[in-house]
Write a protein that holds these residues in place. Structure first.
Motif, PDB file in Angstrom:
ATOM      1  N   GLY A   1      -3.175   4.422  -6.870  1.00  0.00           N
ATOM      2  CA  GLY A   1      -4.412   3.660  -6.087  1.00  0.00           C
ATOM      3  C   GLY A   1      -4.143   2.511  -5.430  1.00  0.00           C
ATOM      4  O   GLY A   1      -3.077   2.479  -4.658  1.00  0.00           O
ATOM      5  N   ARG A   2      -4.976   1.485  -5.172  1.00  0.00           N
ATOM      6  CA  ARG A   2      -4.897   0.463  -4.106  1.00  0.00           C
ATOM      7  C   ARG A   2      -3.772  -0.522  -4.922  1.00  0.00           C
ATOM      8  O   ARG A   2      -3.531  -0.752  -5.993  1.00  0.00           O
ATOM      9  CB  ARG A   2      -5.853  -0.180  -3.851  1.00  0.00           C
TER      10      ARG A   2
ATOM     11  N   GLU B   1       0.743  -1.436  -0.041  1.00  0.00           N
ATOM     12  CA  GLU B   1      -0.024  -0.107  -0.135  1.00  0.00           C
ATOM     13  C   GLU B   1       0.858   1.296  -0.022  1.00  0.00           C
ATOM     14  O   GLU B   1       0.562   2.236  -0.497  1.00  0.00           O
ATOM     15  CB  GLU B   1      -0.991   0.069   1.166  1.00  0.00           C
TER      16      GLU B   1
ATOM     17  N   ALA C   1       2.075   1.790  -3.584  1.00  0.00           N
ATOM     18  CA  ALA C   1       1.125   2.466  -4.251  1.00  0.00           C
ATOM     19  C   ALA C   1       1.203   3.894  -4.174  1.00  0.00           C
ATOM     20  O   ALA C   1       0.669   4.591  -5.064  1.00  0.00           O
ATOM     21  CB  ALA C   1      -0.322   1.549  -4.171  1.00  0.00           C
ATOM     22  N   ARG C   2       0.874   4.322  -2.586  1.00  0.00           N
ATOM     23  CA  ARG C   2       0.883   5.725  -2.507  1.00  0.00           C
ATOM     24  C   ARG C   2       1.930   6.378  -2.970  1.00  0.00           C
ATOM     25  O   ARG C   2       1.886   7.586  -3.609  1.00  0.00           O
ATOM     26  CB  ARG C   2       0.470   5.925  -0.964  1.00  0.00           C
TER      27      ARG C   2
ATOM     28  N   GLN D   1      -2.118  -4.666  -5.009  1.00  0.00           N
ATOM     29  CA  GLN D   1      -2.625  -6.026  -5.086  1.00  0.00           C
ATOM     30  C   GLN D   1      -2.241  -6.492  -3.971  1.00  0.00           C
ATOM     31  O   GLN D   1      -0.834  -6.129  -3.126  1.00  0.00           O
ATOM     32  CB  GLN D   1      -2.013  -6.711  -6.265  1.00  0.00           C
TER      33      GLN D   1
END
Length: 339
Positions: free
Chosen positions: A38-39, A29, A32-33, A41
């Motif tokens: 987005g979110r 996460e 991703a940020r 996997q």
């Protein structure tokens, strides 16, 4: 024209994420940020950036694929001087001698260690071990090094019985802050703490000896010893105790440091932190932008926008880079060992 004609090596690439799926620990996460995508996997805690290396035991998983479908490993093999420079090729051949990852510890990693070059050469027929370094983007506690000498039979007993409390109880805790750079010599037992987000530089292998696997999604008894058996694999672990000052000395830079972050690691890899506009000399590199944005222009005329979360791969043939930064720009430039 083909890669071998030098066209690919005369440019640079903004690389998308390269995250092997279903790793044995949680995370992803924060990557991703950072990248603004987005979110994440599930169980994608590692982003192998500019990688010519595969996961241990895999034929291709982990390697970067360039636009057009050529792997980075194949592109370098076709034009090693263009990618790496003549001095590097004379010292290391067509081996970039570097692996860079983004690592997001969604949970504490297990206690483990990595073999050094002599061990990897003798037992695995490889030219690299796995000395590594951590450049922290988010703070975390890490278990690092034993605080006393550990007998071989004691370590073997801990591993066999998965006595995690005993292992961690015999290790130092280093409280890593955002901006810290920490060198981890091969053999040093360690466990990165939950919440860490870091840029990891390492020798280009995926060699880990697991001492802990209880509560992780891996069969460590089968997969934790590199196929060597624990009697052999645990000989790669540094069992001599370290003092607190020796552990602290592995922290080579803080958030205030610009320029070279890992001066003691130049025979393995190099990392430089840039804030604001700069000129970068020619060289193979993986660049991670940690904040702000800038425009990179090479002397060959290649221009790239780089912003927070961008990862850029540059070849030696690009020449010198002129970096024009906006306020708040910061990047880490990761490079192979000095040749």
């Amino acid at each position: 024209m083909t890669v071998g004609a030098g066209v690919a090596a005369a440019t640079a690439y903004a690389l998308p994420a390269n995250q092997p799926p279903e790793r044995f620990y949680r995370g992803g996460e924060q990557i991703a940020r950072l990248r603004g995508v987005g979110r994440a996997q599930p169980r994608t805690p590692e982003d192998w950036v500019g990688s010519a290396t595969t996961l241990f035991g895999e034929a291709s998983l982990g390697r970067t694929v360039l636009p057009g479908g050529t792997t980075l490993a194949a592109a370098i093999e076709a034009d090693p001087v263009g990618w790496l420079g003549e001095q590097h090729v004379q010292a290391f051949g067509a081996d970039p001698a570097l692996l860079v990852k983004l690592l997001d510890a969604g949970q504490r990693l297990p206690v483990h260690a990595h073999p050094d070059v002599p061990f990897a050469r003798q037992h695995l027929g490889l030219g690299h071990g796995k000395t590594e370094a951590w450049l922290f983007l988010e703070p975390a506690d890490v278990a690092l090094g034993f605080s006393r000498d550990i007998a071989a039979d004691e370590l073997a007993r801990w591993v066999e019985h998965q006595d995690v409390d005993a292992m961690l109880g015999a290790m130092h805790t280093l409280r890593a802050r955002a901006g810290d750079a920490v060198l981890v010599p091969a053999g040093t037992p360690h466990a990165i703490g939950e919440g860490a987000l870091l840029v990891e530089l390492q020798e280009p292998t995926d060699l880990s000896i697991l001492m802990e696997w209880r509560d992780f999604a891996i069969d460590g008894a089968t997969d934790g010893h590199l196929g060597l058996g624990f009697d052999t694999a645990l000989a790669a672990v540094e069992r001599h105790g370290m003092t607190a000052s020796q552990v602290e000395a592995l922290r080579s830079a803080t958030a205030a440091t610009t320029g070279e972050l890992l001066p003691a690691a130049a025979s393995f890899f190099r990392a430089e932190r840039t804030r604001g506009s700069a000129t970068w000399d020619a060289g193979y590199s993986v660049v991670v932008c940690t904040s702000g944005e800038a425009t990179m222009t090479s002397e060959t005329g290649r221009s790239l926008r780089i912003a927070r979360g961008s990862t850029i791969l540059t070849a030696h043939a690009c020449g010198v880079w002129d970096v024009k930064a906006q306020p708040g720009f910061e990047a880490i430039r990761c490079r192979p060992p000095a040749s």
